[in-house]
Design a protein around this motif. Structure first.
Motif, PDB file in Angstrom:
ATOM      1  N   THR A  26       0.706  -1.268   0.080  1.00  0.00           N
ATOM      2  CA  THR A  26       0.046   0.022  -0.014  1.00  0.00           C
ATOM      3  C   THR A  26       0.833   1.135   0.010  1.00  0.00           C
ATOM      4  O   THR A  26       0.377   2.089  -0.512  1.00  0.00           O
ATOM      5  CB  THR A  26      -0.902  -0.087   1.251  1.00  0.00           C
ATOM      6  N   THR A  27       1.994   1.207   0.588  1.00  0.00           N
ATOM      7  CA  THR A  27       3.088   2.396   0.743  1.00  0.00           C
ATOM      8  C   THR A  27       3.611   2.505  -0.540  1.00  0.00           C
ATOM      9  O   THR A  27       3.934   4.019  -1.160  1.00  0.00           O
ATOM     10  CB  THR A  27       4.230   1.959   1.644  1.00  0.00           C
ATOM     11  N   ASN A  28       3.638   1.778  -1.421  1.00  0.00           N
ATOM     12  CA  ASN A  28       4.012   1.818  -2.700  1.00  0.00           C
ATOM     13  C   ASN A  28       3.020   2.643  -3.650  1.00  0.00           C
ATOM     14  O   ASN A  28       3.447   3.514  -4.079  1.00  0.00           O
ATOM     15  CB  ASN A  28       4.199   0.690  -3.516  1.00  0.00           C
ATOM     16  N   LEU A  29       1.862   2.225  -3.484  1.00  0.00           N
ATOM     17  CA  LEU A  29       0.743   2.913  -4.204  1.00  0.00           C
ATOM     18  C   LEU A  29       0.359   4.363  -3.793  1.00  0.00           C
ATOM     19  O   LEU A  29       0.318   5.131  -4.494  1.00  0.00           O
ATOM     20  CB  LEU A  29      -0.627   2.039  -4.069  1.00  0.00           C
ATOM     21  N   GLN A  30       0.457   4.539  -2.335  1.00  0.00           N
ATOM     22  CA  GLN A  30       0.390   5.765  -1.948  1.00  0.00           C
ATOM     23  C   GLN A  30       1.425   6.774  -2.344  1.00  0.00           C
ATOM     24  O   GLN A  30       1.209   7.837  -2.485  1.00  0.00           O
ATOM     25  CB  GLN A  30       0.443   5.567  -0.083  1.00  0.00           C
ATOM     26  N   TYR A  31       2.723   6.145  -2.308  1.00  0.00           N
ATOM     27  CA  TYR A  31       3.668   7.238  -2.911  1.00  0.00           C
ATOM     28  C   TYR A  31       3.595   7.483  -4.416  1.00  0.00           C
ATOM     29  O   TYR A  31       3.772   8.845  -4.686  1.00  0.00           O
ATOM     30  CB  TYR A  31       5.120   6.447  -2.553  1.00  0.00           C
ATOM     31  N   ILE A  32       3.289   6.424  -5.041  1.00  0.00           N
ATOM     32  CA  ILE A  32       3.020   7.062  -6.354  1.00  0.00           C
ATOM     33  C   ILE A  32       1.827   7.837  -6.645  1.00  0.00           C
ATOM     34  O   ILE A  32       1.980   8.936  -7.249  1.00  0.00           O
ATOM     35  CB  ILE A  32       2.345   5.485  -7.298  1.00  0.00           C
ATOM     36  N   TYR A  33       0.492   7.600  -5.635  1.00  0.00           N
ATOM     37  CA  TYR A  33      -0.467   8.635  -5.666  1.00  0.00           C
ATOM     38  C   TYR A  33       0.115   9.844  -5.200  1.00  0.00           C
ATOM     39  O   TYR A  33      -0.283  11.184  -5.959  1.00  0.00           O
ATOM     40  CB  TYR A  33      -1.557   8.148  -4.968  1.00  0.00           C
ATOM     41  N   ASP A  34       0.762  10.022  -4.180  1.00  0.00           N
ATOM     42  CA  ASP A  34       1.191  11.482  -3.734  1.00  0.00           C
ATOM     43  C   ASP A  34       2.142  11.934  -4.900  1.00  0.00           C
ATOM     44  O   ASP A  34       2.334  13.382  -4.880  1.00  0.00           O
ATOM     45  CB  ASP A  34       1.990  11.367  -2.443  1.00  0.00           C
ATOM     46  N   ILE A  45      -8.165   4.155  -4.176  1.00  0.00           N
ATOM     47  CA  ILE A  45      -9.303   3.563  -3.344  1.00  0.00           C
ATOM     48  C   ILE A  45      -8.570   2.384  -2.468  1.00  0.00           C
ATOM     49  O   ILE A  45      -7.785   1.658  -3.050  1.00  0.00           O
ATOM     50  CB  ILE A  45     -10.367   2.617  -4.205  1.00  0.00           C
ATOM     51  N   SER A  46      -9.014   2.394  -1.026  1.00  0.00           N
ATOM     52  CA  SER A  46      -8.437   1.655   0.001  1.00  0.00           C
ATOM     53  C   SER A  46      -9.396   0.857   0.598  1.00  0.00           C
ATOM     54  O   SER A  46     -10.094   1.646   1.123  1.00  0.00           O
ATOM     55  CB  SER A  46      -7.460   2.228   0.995  1.00  0.00           C
ATOM     56  N   LEU A  47      -9.607  -0.436   0.256  1.00  0.00           N
ATOM     57  CA  LEU A  47     -10.539  -1.116   1.005  1.00  0.00           C
ATOM     58  C   LEU A  47      -9.946  -1.735   2.283  1.00  0.00           C
ATOM     59  O   LEU A  47      -9.428  -2.827   2.193  1.00  0.00           O
ATOM     60  CB  LEU A  47     -11.332  -2.168   0.389  1.00  0.00           C
ATOM     61  N   ALA A  48      -9.593  -1.066   3.378  1.00  0.00           N
ATOM     62  CA  ALA A  48      -8.887  -1.339   4.436  1.00  0.00           C
ATOM     63  C   ALA A  48      -9.958  -1.490   5.797  1.00  0.00           C
ATOM     64  O   ALA A  48     -11.037  -0.900   6.008  1.00  0.00           O
ATOM     65  CB  ALA A  48      -8.015  -0.241   4.807  1.00  0.00           C
ATOM     66  N   THR A  49      -9.244  -2.057   6.784  1.00  0.00           N
ATOM     67  CA  THR A  49      -9.859  -2.197   8.165  1.00  0.00           C
ATOM     68  C   THR A  49      -9.831  -0.916   8.850  1.00  0.00           C
ATOM     69  O   THR A  49      -9.163  -0.029   8.330  1.00  0.00           O
ATOM     70  CB  THR A  49      -9.240  -3.318   8.886  1.00  0.00           C
ATOM     71  N   GLU A  50     -10.410  -0.789   9.854  1.00  0.00           N
ATOM     72  CA  GLU A  50     -10.356   0.330  11.136  1.00  0.00           C
ATOM     73  C   GLU A  50      -8.745   0.626  11.412  1.00  0.00           C
ATOM     74  O   GLU A  50      -8.576   1.923  11.480  1.00  0.00           O
ATOM     75  CB  GLU A  50     -11.245   0.274  12.024  1.00  0.00           C
ATOM     76  N   THR A  51      -7.950  -0.228  11.267  1.00  0.00           N
ATOM     77  CA  THR A  51      -6.621   0.020  11.633  1.00  0.00           C
ATOM     78  C   THR A  51      -5.642   0.038  10.395  1.00  0.00           C
ATOM     79  O   THR A  51      -4.542  -0.217  10.472  1.00  0.00           O
ATOM     80  CB  THR A  51      -6.250  -1.185  12.404  1.00  0.00           C
ATOM     81  N   ASP A  52      -6.340   0.297   9.475  1.00  0.00           N
ATOM     82  CA  ASP A  52      -5.733   0.483   8.130  1.00  0.00           C
ATOM     83  C   ASP A  52      -4.800  -0.622   7.537  1.00  0.00           C
ATOM     84  O   ASP A  52      -3.700  -0.503   6.591  1.00  0.00           O
ATOM     85  CB  ASP A  52      -4.601   1.599   8.175  1.00  0.00           C
ATOM     86  N   ARG A  53      -5.240  -1.842   7.809  1.00  0.00           N
ATOM     87  CA  ARG A  53      -4.843  -2.983   7.082  1.00  0.00           C
ATOM     88  C   ARG A  53      -5.605  -3.278   5.937  1.00  0.00           C
ATOM     89  O   ARG A  53      -6.803  -3.112   5.942  1.00  0.00           O
ATOM     90  CB  ARG A  53      -4.819  -4.203   8.097  1.00  0.00           C
ATOM     91  N   THR A  54      -5.076  -3.648   4.814  1.00  0.00           N
ATOM     92  CA  THR A  54      -5.790  -3.724   3.440  1.00  0.00           C
ATOM     93  C   THR A  54      -6.772  -5.229   3.900  1.00  0.00           C
ATOM     94  O   THR A  54      -6.347  -6.113   4.236  1.00  0.00           O
ATOM     95  CB  THR A  54      -4.817  -4.044   2.416  1.00  0.00           C
ATOM     96  N   LEU A  55      -8.037  -4.893   3.611  1.00  0.00           N
ATOM     97  CA  LEU A  55      -9.142  -5.862   3.825  1.00  0.00           C
ATOM     98  C   LEU A  55      -9.245  -6.541   2.465  1.00  0.00           C
ATOM     99  O   LEU A  55      -9.493  -8.015   2.440  1.00  0.00           O
ATOM    100  CB  LEU A  55     -10.210  -5.208   4.269  1.00  0.00           C
ATOM    101  N   PHE A  56      -9.510  -5.946   1.323  1.00  0.00           N
ATOM    102  CA  PHE A  56      -9.810  -6.443   0.017  1.00  0.00           C
ATOM    103  C   PHE A  56      -8.680  -5.941  -0.800  1.00  0.00           C
ATOM    104  O   PHE A  56      -7.832  -6.719  -1.296  1.00  0.00           O
ATOM    105  CB  PHE A  56     -11.354  -6.130  -0.294  1.00  0.00           C
ATOM    106  N   PHE A  57      -8.811  -4.842  -1.222  1.00  0.00           N
ATOM    107  CA  PHE A  57      -7.487  -4.119  -2.218  1.00  0.00           C
ATOM    108  C   PHE A  57      -7.343  -2.698  -2.103  1.00  0.00           C
ATOM    109  O   PHE A  57      -8.371  -2.069  -1.440  1.00  0.00           O
ATOM    110  CB  PHE A  57      -7.872  -4.730  -3.498  1.00  0.00           C
TER     111      PHE A  57
END
Lengths: 197, 163
Positions: A26-34, A45-57
């Motif tokens: 996710t950090t890779n994608l976040q950096y590309i996005y930023d 789009i981040s489908l993540a849990t409340e603790t920011d762990r990826t849930l689906f994609f």
């Protein structure tokens, strides 16, 4: 699965970032996005849990520009790394054109890397793909941390067939675009090969 | 790598006509087609500023996840999914083997009407996708391949994309 639209003159390809949990996908994608200009990217789009762990994609559409009059767009996905999300990981590999394996360089994550790589091969097989026939690169992430496995040891454990390797520190952007570029290049060259070029 | 999904101009126009008519006949707000890997194929409707790229990838994820659920209980899949919101609703169904049709509608329509109109349009769309498949197969058989813009791509072209 590459989608070539002659009507809108667009080509879309799907790249999946795979690897163990908390490895930096996710950090890779976040950096590309930023780091990408607003007109070249869609929503992250981040489908993540409340603790920011990826849930689906996570999903990031990226416009790279025009090649031979066709707008070239890459859809970047990550999978949830945690072991028990295997059913979701399998779904996301459907129609994949290229894979980035993000390995965690920390010594204590070596077993998780090996297990995730084995899981990748298994899940690809279930979709009828073989890892050594797909565009594929490996990223050794978190190279800035103190307790890391040497480059040579990671290579001997995780590299199968001479695939390109990139050392990275994804949260600082080191190696992120180099990795993306390498897999995108392989995907486009594969398209050339398949179209008789 | 799998064979690319190809969309030709002629079939694209035919599909656009079918979904435009479906949108009107079903009193829908928006109709779009997406392939199972999350690529948007065609869209029509009144919802401005809708992020169709995200919509496409989430739809594919949704369908893939519910198919997974179906397999767990011994079903082959759920051919239709319906989501009901406070104002807008979604009707998702499969067309041909690898295409998903999504209809977004509100109180001006009803689930029954949408279902009825989708059924008719699905037949038309299935034959258009079959026509694309046979065109791709025919071109492959005669060895020309489709006229890919990537047949002559160079390393310089690829480098230029990243500069």
């Amino acid at each position: 699965m590459t989608f070539i639209n002659y009507a809108s003159r667009e080509i879309n390809c799907k790249i999946v970032y795979y690897g163990p949990g908390l490895g930096g996908k996710t950090t890779n994608l976040q950096y590309i996005y930023d780091s990408t200009a607003a007109q070249s990217k869609g929503k992250l789009i981040s489908l993540a849990t409340e603790t920011d762990r990826t849930l689906f994609f996570d999903f990031l559409p990226l416009d790279l520009g025009t090649v031979r009059g066709f707008k070239t767009r890459f859809h970047l996905y990550t999978v949830p790394g945690q072991v028990f999300y295997d059913a979701s990981r399998k779904l996301i590999l459907k129609g994949v054109d290229g894979v980035v394996f993000v390995a965690d360089s920390q010594r204590e994550r070596m077993d998780a890397n090996v297990e995730s790589l084995y899981n990748l091969e298994l899940n690809l097989k279930q979709h009828g793909y073989e890892l050594d026939k797909l565009p594929y690169v490996v990223q050794f992430n978190k190279r800035d941390l103190p307790n890391i496995v040497s480059y040579e040891d990671l290579k001997s454990e995780l590299v199968r067939n001479g695939e390109p390797i990139f050392e990275s520190v994804a949260n600082r952007g080191i190696g992120v675009f180099e990795t993306l570029k390498a897999v995108a290049k392989q995907v486009l060259m594969e398209l050339r090969k398949n179209s008789g070029g | 790598m799998t064979t690319p999904v190809v969309m030709y101009e002629q079939e694209y126009e035919q599909l656009k006509n079918v979904i435009t008519r479906l949108c009107a006949d079903a009193n829908a707000k928006f109709v779009f087609l997406v392939d199972k890997s999350g690529q948007q194929i065609a869209a029509h409707g009144e919802m401005l500023n809708l992020d169709t790229t995200s919509l496409a990838s989430l739809t594919a994820g949704n369908v893939a996840a519910t198919d997974g659920l179906a397999h767990l209980i011994g079903e082959r899949g759920f051919p239709v999914l319906s989501h009901e919101g406070e104002r807008d609703h979604m009707y998702i169904s499969k067309v041909a083997s690898h295409i998903i049709l999504v209809v977004i509608f509100d109180e001006r329509s009803s689930l029954g009407l949408v279902r009825l109109r989708v059924k008719r349009a699905t037949g038309e769309m299935t034959s258009i996708f079959e026509s694309i498949d046979s065109k791709v197969a025919r071109e492959r058989d005669v060895g020309v391949g489709f006229d890919s813009p990537f047949a002559e791509i160079t390393e310089d072209d690829i480098e230029a994309l990243f500069n």
